[in-house]
Design a protein around this motif. Structure first.
Motif, short mmCIF file in Angstrom:
data_model
loop_
_atom_site.label_atom_id
_atom_site.label_comp_id
_atom_site.label_asym_id
_atom_site.label_seq_id
_atom_site.Cartn_x
_atom_site.Cartn_y
_atom_site.Cartn_z
N ARG A 164 34.25 32.20 86.70
CA ARG A 164 33.25 32.62 85.72
C ARG A 164 32.04 31.70 85.81
NH1 ARG A 164 31.71 32.10 80.38
NH2 ARG A 164 33.08 30.36 80.02
N ILE A 165 30.85 32.28 85.80
CA ILE A 165 29.61 31.52 85.87
C ILE A 165 29.32 30.92 84.50
CG2 ILE A 165 27.13 31.66 86.31
CD1 ILE A 165 27.74 34.04 88.16
N THR A 166 29.05 29.61 84.47
CA THR A 166 28.72 28.96 83.20
C THR A 166 27.26 28.53 83.11
OG1 THR A 166 29.44 26.82 84.06
CG2 THR A 166 31.06 28.11 82.84
N ASP A 167 26.61 28.28 84.25
CA ASP A 167 25.21 27.86 84.21
C ASP A 167 24.59 27.98 85.59
OD1 ASP A 167 22.89 26.94 83.08
OD2 ASP A 167 23.46 24.83 83.12
N PHE A 168 23.26 27.99 85.61
CA PHE A 168 22.50 27.97 86.86
C PHE A 168 21.55 26.78 86.82
CE2 PHE A 168 23.31 32.57 86.36
CZ PHE A 168 23.97 32.80 87.56
N ALA A 169 21.40 26.15 87.95
CA ALA A 169 20.39 25.12 88.12
C ALA A 169 19.69 25.45 89.43
CB ALA A 169 21.03 23.74 88.18
N ASP A 170 18.59 24.81 89.74
CA ASP A 170 17.71 25.15 90.86
C ASP A 170 18.31 26.12 91.87
OD1 ASP A 170 15.76 23.55 89.78
OD2 ASP A 170 16.51 21.77 90.80
N SER A 171 19.16 25.67 92.75
CA SER A 171 19.84 26.57 93.69
C SER A 171 21.35 26.34 93.61
CB SER A 171 19.34 26.34 95.11
OG SER A 171 19.69 25.04 95.52
N THR A 172 21.81 25.97 92.43
CA THR A 172 23.22 25.65 92.22
C THR A 172 23.81 26.59 91.19
OG1 THR A 172 22.72 23.34 92.66
CG2 THR A 172 24.81 23.81 91.63
N VAL A 173 25.01 27.04 91.47
CA VAL A 173 25.74 27.88 90.53
C VAL A 173 26.87 27.02 89.96
CG1 VAL A 173 27.07 30.00 90.23
CG2 VAL A 173 25.24 29.91 91.92
N VAL A 174 26.86 26.85 88.65
CA VAL A 174 27.89 26.07 87.98
C VAL A 174 28.94 27.05 87.48
CG1 VAL A 174 28.39 24.44 86.13
CG2 VAL A 174 26.18 24.35 87.30
N LEU A 175 30.15 26.88 87.99
CA LEU A 175 31.26 27.75 87.63
C LEU A 175 32.24 26.97 86.76
CD1 LEU A 175 31.75 29.11 91.23
CD2 LEU A 175 30.61 30.30 89.37
N GLU A 176 33.23 27.66 86.20
CA GLU A 176 34.22 26.98 85.38
C GLU A 176 34.99 25.93 86.16
OE1 GLU A 176 36.73 29.91 83.57
OE2 GLU A 176 35.55 29.89 81.73
N ASN A 177 35.35 26.25 87.41
CA ASN A 177 36.19 25.35 88.19
C ASN A 177 35.51 24.80 89.43
OD1 ASN A 177 38.42 25.84 86.46
ND2 ASN A 177 38.72 27.79 87.50
N ASN A 178 34.22 25.03 89.58
CA ASN A 178 33.55 24.62 90.81
C ASN A 178 32.05 24.52 90.56
OD1 ASN A 178 33.20 23.98 93.48
ND2 ASN A 178 33.91 25.93 94.28
N ILE A 179 31.39 23.78 91.39
CA ILE A 179 29.93 23.72 91.42
C ILE A 179 29.54 23.93 92.87
CG2 ILE A 179 27.89 22.31 91.08
CD1 ILE A 179 29.41 20.79 88.92
N ILE A 180 28.78 24.99 93.14
CA ILE A 180 28.40 25.29 94.52
C ILE A 180 26.92 25.61 94.60
CG2 ILE A 180 30.66 26.14 95.25
CD1 ILE A 180 29.67 28.96 94.82
N THR A 181 26.35 25.35 95.76
CA THR A 181 24.97 25.76 96.02
C THR A 181 25.00 27.14 96.66
OG1 THR A 181 24.92 24.74 98.20
CG2 THR A 181 24.22 23.38 96.33
N LEU A 182 23.87 27.79 96.66
CA LEU A 182 23.80 29.12 97.25
C LEU A 182 24.05 29.09 98.75
CD1 LEU A 182 20.77 30.64 95.31
CD2 LEU A 182 23.20 31.03 94.93
N ASP A 183 23.76 27.95 99.39
CA ASP A 183 23.98 27.83 100.83
C ASP A 183 25.47 27.76 101.17
OD1 ASP A 183 21.27 27.77 101.09
OD2 ASP A 183 21.15 25.58 101.15
N GLN A 184 26.31 27.36 100.22
CA GLN A 184 27.74 27.23 100.48
C GLN A 184 28.49 28.55 100.34
OE1 GLN A 184 28.66 24.29 97.52
NE2 GLN A 184 28.68 22.64 99.04
N ILE A 185 27.84 29.57 99.78
CA ILE A 185 28.49 30.87 99.60
C ILE A 185 28.34 31.68 100.88
CG2 ILE A 185 28.55 32.99 98.26
CD1 ILE A 185 27.33 31.45 95.94
N GLU A 186 29.47 32.17 101.39
CA GLU A 186 29.44 32.95 102.62
C GLU A 186 29.43 34.45 102.33
OE1 GLU A 186 32.12 33.51 106.67
OE2 GLU A 186 32.53 31.86 105.32
#
Length: 168
Positions: A58-80
């Motif tokens: 579940r998405i909890t927040d967005f920052a510049d190019s980062t997606v903050v999830l409940e169990n993870n923090i990933i950048t858009l470049d890390q999503i395949e």
């Protein structure tokens, strides 16, 4: 009297100072108008680079190019790859509802014709060729609309892009 109005307006400004536009993530194919949106609170099914499994979070927040999830923090470049089958899309509401309604209408037409032919009219249990062809066309059209819909977006493909829109 004017002083009361001034204090009221200032009070509203201080109360609603934290209110701002909500950020959201957009996935789209370059050069088209089709887009898939994810907002805070939505669930996203994604595959990270270097991983073989899809993760649901579940998405909890967005920052510049980062997606903050409940169990993870990933950048858009890390999503395949992102599974967009449950994402909000600007796809026509008629097409979205047709892929659910047409198969039900086809099966319902066949059931009503069988009931009418065998129970009401007292004929032997047989299929009418015209009704069978019509109900088969409805069912196949509904399932083909569902089959042709895009289910995954591969962000490693340069045709697709992901970005975050909103104030930070």
């Amino acid at each position: 009297m004017n002083l009361k109005k001034l204090f009221f307006v200032l009070g509203l400004l201080f109360c609603f100072q934290a209110v701002s536009a909500q950020a959201y993530m957009v996935l789209r194919k370059k050069g088209t108008t089709r887009r898939y949106e994810y907002r805070v609170g939505n669930y996203i099914v994604y595959k990270q680079k270097g991983e073989s499994d899809f993760f649901t979070d579940r998405i909890t927040d967005f920052a510049d190019s980062t997606v903050v999830l409940e169990n993870n923090i990933i950048t858009l470049d890390q999503i395949e790859v992102v599974n967009v089958s449950n994402a909000f899309s600007n796809r026509s509401p008629l097409l979205r509802s047709a892929e659910d309604v047409l198969p039900v209408a086809g099966y319902g037409l066949l059931a009503i014709d069988l009931f009418n032919n065998s129970v009401i009219e007292g004929n032997p249990f047989t299929f009418d060729t015209g009704t069978t062809a019509t109900s088969a066309a409805l069912v196949l059209t509904g399932y083909s609309l569902k089959w042709m819909r895009r289910k995954k977006v591969d962000l490693t493909n340069p045709k697709f892009e992901a970005f975050i829109i909103g104030s930070f």
